[in-house]
Each structure stands twice: as C-alpha cells, then as structure tokens.
Scaffold this motif. Structure first.
Motif, PDB file in Angstrom:
ATOM      1  N   THR A 146       0.751  -1.118   0.241  1.00  0.00           N
ATOM      2  CA  THR A 146      -0.061   0.025   0.077  1.00  0.00           C
ATOM      3  C   THR A 146       0.777   1.386   0.044  1.00  0.00           C
ATOM      4  O   THR A 146       0.295   2.418  -0.119  1.00  0.00           O
ATOM      5  CB  THR A 146      -1.001  -0.064   1.283  1.00  0.00           C
ATOM      6  OG1 THR A 146      -0.364  -0.138   2.460  1.00  0.00           O
ATOM      7  CG2 THR A 146      -2.168  -1.130   1.256  1.00  0.00           C
ATOM      8  N   HIS A 147       2.206   1.200   0.077  1.00  0.00           N
ATOM      9  CA  HIS A 147       2.941   2.406   0.122  1.00  0.00           C
ATOM     10  C   HIS A 147       3.260   2.767  -1.211  1.00  0.00           C
ATOM     11  O   HIS A 147       2.962   2.410  -2.328  1.00  0.00           O
ATOM     12  CB  HIS A 147       4.391   2.095   0.373  1.00  0.00           C
ATOM     13  CG  HIS A 147       4.457   1.831   2.065  1.00  0.00           C
ATOM     14  ND1 HIS A 147       4.976   2.670   2.870  1.00  0.00           N
ATOM     15  CD2 HIS A 147       4.457   0.843   3.014  1.00  0.00           C
ATOM     16  CE1 HIS A 147       5.110   2.414   4.133  1.00  0.00           C
ATOM     17  NE2 HIS A 147       4.448   1.161   4.156  1.00  0.00           N
ATOM     18  N   LEU A 148       3.472   4.130  -1.267  1.00  0.00           N
ATOM     19  CA  LEU A 148       3.331   5.170  -2.740  1.00  0.00           C
ATOM     20  C   LEU A 148       4.638   4.593  -3.586  1.00  0.00           C
ATOM     21  O   LEU A 148       4.576   4.608  -4.590  1.00  0.00           O
ATOM     22  CB  LEU A 148       3.647   6.470  -2.070  1.00  0.00           C
ATOM     23  CG  LEU A 148       2.282   7.015  -1.484  1.00  0.00           C
ATOM     24  CD1 LEU A 148       2.783   8.628  -1.276  1.00  0.00           C
ATOM     25  CD2 LEU A 148       1.358   7.178  -2.333  1.00  0.00           C
ATOM     26  N   GLN A 149       5.783   3.754  -2.838  1.00  0.00           N
ATOM     27  CA  GLN A 149       6.609   3.378  -3.449  1.00  0.00           C
ATOM     28  C   GLN A 149       6.356   2.050  -4.762  1.00  0.00           C
ATOM     29  O   GLN A 149       6.800   1.858  -5.651  1.00  0.00           O
ATOM     30  CB  GLN A 149       7.750   2.819  -2.892  1.00  0.00           C
ATOM     31  CG  GLN A 149       8.505   3.949  -2.260  1.00  0.00           C
ATOM     32  CD  GLN A 149       7.957   4.156  -0.819  1.00  0.00           C
ATOM     33  OE1 GLN A 149       6.988   3.954  -0.421  1.00  0.00           O
ATOM     34  NE2 GLN A 149       8.875   4.679  -0.039  1.00  0.00           N
ATOM     35  N   CYS A 150       5.187   1.543  -4.502  1.00  0.00           N
ATOM     36  CA  CYS A 150       4.687   0.530  -5.263  1.00  0.00           C
ATOM     37  C   CYS A 150       3.696   0.917  -6.434  1.00  0.00           C
ATOM     38  O   CYS A 150       2.867   1.287  -6.077  1.00  0.00           O
ATOM     39  CB  CYS A 150       3.806  -0.534  -4.150  1.00  0.00           C
ATOM     40  SG  CYS A 150       4.852  -1.336  -2.973  1.00  0.00           S
ATOM     41  N   LYS A 151       4.553   1.076  -7.415  1.00  0.00           N
ATOM     42  CA  LYS A 151       3.948   1.401  -8.832  1.00  0.00           C
ATOM     43  C   LYS A 151       3.334   0.565  -9.739  1.00  0.00           C
ATOM     44  O   LYS A 151       2.260   0.720 -10.097  1.00  0.00           O
ATOM     45  CB  LYS A 151       4.891   2.452  -9.380  1.00  0.00           C
ATOM     46  CG  LYS A 151       5.499   3.284  -8.793  1.00  0.00           C
ATOM     47  CD  LYS A 151       4.703   4.493  -8.417  1.00  0.00           C
ATOM     48  CE  LYS A 151       5.458   5.828  -7.708  1.00  0.00           C
ATOM     49  NZ  LYS A 151       4.769   6.735  -6.828  1.00  0.00           N
ATOM     50  N   ARG A 152       3.778  -0.515  -9.996  1.00  0.00           N
ATOM     51  CA  ARG A 152       3.603  -1.372 -10.839  1.00  0.00           C
ATOM     52  C   ARG A 152       3.787  -2.987 -10.554  1.00  0.00           C
ATOM     53  O   ARG A 152       4.880  -3.290 -10.143  1.00  0.00           O
ATOM     54  CB  ARG A 152       4.327  -1.308 -12.166  1.00  0.00           C
ATOM     55  CG  ARG A 152       3.911  -2.029 -13.326  1.00  0.00           C
ATOM     56  CD  ARG A 152       4.750  -1.648 -14.585  1.00  0.00           C
ATOM     57  NE  ARG A 152       6.039  -2.140 -14.505  1.00  0.00           N
ATOM     58  CZ  ARG A 152       6.897  -2.502 -15.506  1.00  0.00           C
ATOM     59  NH1 ARG A 152       6.613  -2.214 -16.750  1.00  0.00           N
ATOM     60  NH2 ARG A 152       7.988  -2.801 -15.433  1.00  0.00           N
ATOM     61  N   LYS A 153       2.645  -3.680 -10.372  1.00  0.00           N
ATOM     62  CA  LYS A 153       2.845  -5.086  -9.822  1.00  0.00           C
ATOM     63  C   LYS A 153       3.283  -6.083 -11.008  1.00  0.00           C
ATOM     64  O   LYS A 153       2.915  -5.774 -12.046  1.00  0.00           O
ATOM     65  CB  LYS A 153       1.418  -5.523  -9.703  1.00  0.00           C
ATOM     66  CG  LYS A 153       1.317  -7.046  -8.924  1.00  0.00           C
ATOM     67  CD  LYS A 153      -0.120  -7.312  -8.528  1.00  0.00           C
ATOM     68  CE  LYS A 153      -0.268  -8.646  -8.084  1.00  0.00           C
ATOM     69  NZ  LYS A 153      -1.585  -9.011  -7.691  1.00  0.00           N
ATOM     70  N   THR A 154       4.273  -7.057 -10.879  1.00  0.00           N
ATOM     71  CA  THR A 154       4.510  -8.088 -11.295  1.00  0.00           C
ATOM     72  C   THR A 154       4.096  -9.343 -10.674  1.00  0.00           C
ATOM     73  O   THR A 154       3.983  -9.474  -9.524  1.00  0.00           O
ATOM     74  CB  THR A 154       5.996  -7.871 -11.522  1.00  0.00           C
ATOM     75  OG1 THR A 154       6.719  -8.158 -10.311  1.00  0.00           O
ATOM     76  CG2 THR A 154       6.581  -6.921 -12.019  1.00  0.00           C
ATOM     77  N   THR A 155       3.934 -10.225 -11.635  1.00  0.00           N
ATOM     78  CA  THR A 155       3.809 -11.686 -11.159  1.00  0.00           C
ATOM     79  C   THR A 155       5.028 -12.370 -11.427  1.00  0.00           C
ATOM     80  O   THR A 155       5.901 -12.249 -12.141  1.00  0.00           O
ATOM     81  CB  THR A 155       2.655 -12.143 -12.052  1.00  0.00           C
ATOM     82  OG1 THR A 155       3.094 -12.466 -13.266  1.00  0.00           O
ATOM     83  CG2 THR A 155       1.299 -11.466 -11.923  1.00  0.00           C
ATOM     84  N   TYR A 156       4.976 -13.649 -10.688  1.00  0.00           N
ATOM     85  CA  TYR A 156       5.946 -14.455 -10.659  1.00  0.00           C
ATOM     86  C   TYR A 156       6.200 -15.018 -12.111  1.00  0.00           C
ATOM     87  O   TYR A 156       7.640 -14.911 -12.723  1.00  0.00           O
ATOM     88  CB  TYR A 156       6.035 -15.578  -9.810  1.00  0.00           C
ATOM     89  CG  TYR A 156       7.242 -16.758  -9.724  1.00  0.00           C
ATOM     90  CD1 TYR A 156       8.122 -16.362  -9.167  1.00  0.00           C
ATOM     91  CD2 TYR A 156       7.242 -17.775 -10.427  1.00  0.00           C
ATOM     92  CE1 TYR A 156       9.365 -16.876  -9.010  1.00  0.00           C
ATOM     93  CE2 TYR A 156       8.404 -18.532 -10.431  1.00  0.00           C
ATOM     94  CZ  TYR A 156       9.467 -18.212  -9.774  1.00  0.00           C
ATOM     95  OH  TYR A 156      10.612 -19.163  -9.638  1.00  0.00           O
ATOM     96  N   PRO A 157       5.252 -15.396 -13.040  1.00  0.00           N
ATOM     97  CA  PRO A 157       5.786 -15.936 -14.285  1.00  0.00           C
ATOM     98  C   PRO A 157       6.358 -14.735 -15.388  1.00  0.00           C
ATOM     99  O   PRO A 157       7.092 -15.062 -15.947  1.00  0.00           O
ATOM    100  CB  PRO A 157       4.531 -16.300 -14.835  1.00  0.00           C
ATOM    101  CG  PRO A 157       3.442 -16.893 -13.624  1.00  0.00           C
ATOM    102  CD  PRO A 157       4.182 -15.858 -12.602  1.00  0.00           C
ATOM    103  N   GLN A 158       5.681 -13.316 -14.960  1.00  0.00           N
ATOM    104  CA  GLN A 158       6.153 -12.284 -15.722  1.00  0.00           C
ATOM    105  C   GLN A 158       7.543 -12.009 -15.233  1.00  0.00           C
ATOM    106  O   GLN A 158       8.371 -11.825 -16.146  1.00  0.00           O
ATOM    107  CB  GLN A 158       5.168 -11.174 -15.453  1.00  0.00           C
ATOM    108  CG  GLN A 158       5.556  -9.972 -15.948  1.00  0.00           C
ATOM    109  CD  GLN A 158       4.765  -8.698 -15.351  1.00  0.00           C
ATOM    110  OE1 GLN A 158       4.317  -8.614 -14.691  1.00  0.00           O
ATOM    111  NE2 GLN A 158       4.871  -7.560 -16.298  1.00  0.00           N
ATOM    112  N   LEU A 159       8.024 -12.295 -14.186  1.00  0.00           N
ATOM    113  CA  LEU A 159       9.315 -11.595 -13.632  1.00  0.00           C
ATOM    114  C   LEU A 159      10.334 -12.690 -14.249  1.00  0.00           C
ATOM    115  O   LEU A 159      11.225 -12.415 -14.696  1.00  0.00           O
ATOM    116  CB  LEU A 159       9.446 -11.469 -12.207  1.00  0.00           C
ATOM    117  CG  LEU A 159      10.677 -11.131 -11.697  1.00  0.00           C
ATOM    118  CD1 LEU A 159      10.716  -9.690 -12.068  1.00  0.00           C
ATOM    119  CD2 LEU A 159      10.346 -11.117 -10.288  1.00  0.00           C
TER     120      LEU A 159
END
Length: 142
Positions: free
Chosen positions: A116-129
């Motif tokens: 929930t912190h402002l530093q978190c901008k774009r979520k990645t998933t494990y398969p994507q990563l």
C-alpha cells in the motif's frame, strides 16, 4: 527508452504485439492469437523488453517458496536492484515480517515493504518476472 504503453503483465513486444507470460513458460499475445517461446521473440527486429524499473513490485504470496524468492531476487538484481546485507537471502525473515507483503524496487535497492506504500507503482507476477529475467539473460549473452 521505448515509447510503448505496456499492458498490465506484459513481458515484451515483438512482431507488432505485446506478450504476457504463462506458467507454461510460453509467451502469449494479449489477443491470444500468437504463442511463442521467449527465445523466438528475440529474433524480431521490433523486439523490446518490458524492463524492471523503480516502483515495480511482487507480492509475497507469489513467492511462496524459498526458491521462488531467490529467483525473484536474482531477476531484480539483473536490473540493478539488489537485496542488500542480511536481507539478501533471508526468505524466512521476509515471509515472517508483518510489515512486508511485497518486494519493491526503490532507490537502487530491493526492499520489503507493504504494497500500500506509494513506492509500489507496478505489480509484477512470478511468471512475468521469470520470463523477463530469461529474456534479459539471453540479451546479455548475445
């Protein structure tokens, strides 16, 4: 830098399409008309990798084993975001810390934080990563 407006979950752009990663290890176009291996995407002249950048994060629930945690830390490291000091390989400490539910790329490091912190901008998933890491390593080898 590219001018692509990346879709959520995108791994790369090739052959005029954006691709996302599936658990199978294959990449699929968003319209599901094309499937290909990571290595094949590199052969297209218009190939561009959706690189990891500041603000990208992965949730702890996607890192449910020590191996997945270590794999994620390694991929983030390919893009210059290191998990430093005693936290570098501390999967158990990360999973037990009540104020950390994700790993985020921030200010040149990879740190545990609440999503929930402002530093978190774009979520990645494990398969994507993992697909991004596989492509980045292939690019480095070339």
């Amino acid at each position: 830098m590219n001018n692509i407006e990346w879709k959520e979950g995108a791994v790369c752009f090739a052959n005029g399409k954006q691709f996302y990663a599936a658990d199978s290890g294959l990449l699929f176009s968003y319209d599901d008309t094309v499937a290909m291996s990571c290595s094949k995407t590199l052969n297209y002249d218009d190939f561009q990798l959706n690189e990891i950048r500041q603000g990208d994060y992965i949730q702890a629930q996607d890192l449910d084993t020590e191996q997945k945690y270590n794999d994620a830390v390694a991929v983030f490291g390919l893009f210059g975001f290191a998990r430093n000091g005693k936290f570098a390989l501390d999967y158990k400490g990360f999973m037990r810390h009540k104020n950390e539910d994700c790993l985020v790329c921030f200010d040149g490091i990879l740190m545990g934080i609440k999503s929930t912190h402002l530093q978190c901008k774009r979520k990645t998933t494990y398969p994507q990563l993992m697909a991004i890491g596989k492509l980045k390593r292939a690019m480095i080898e070339r």
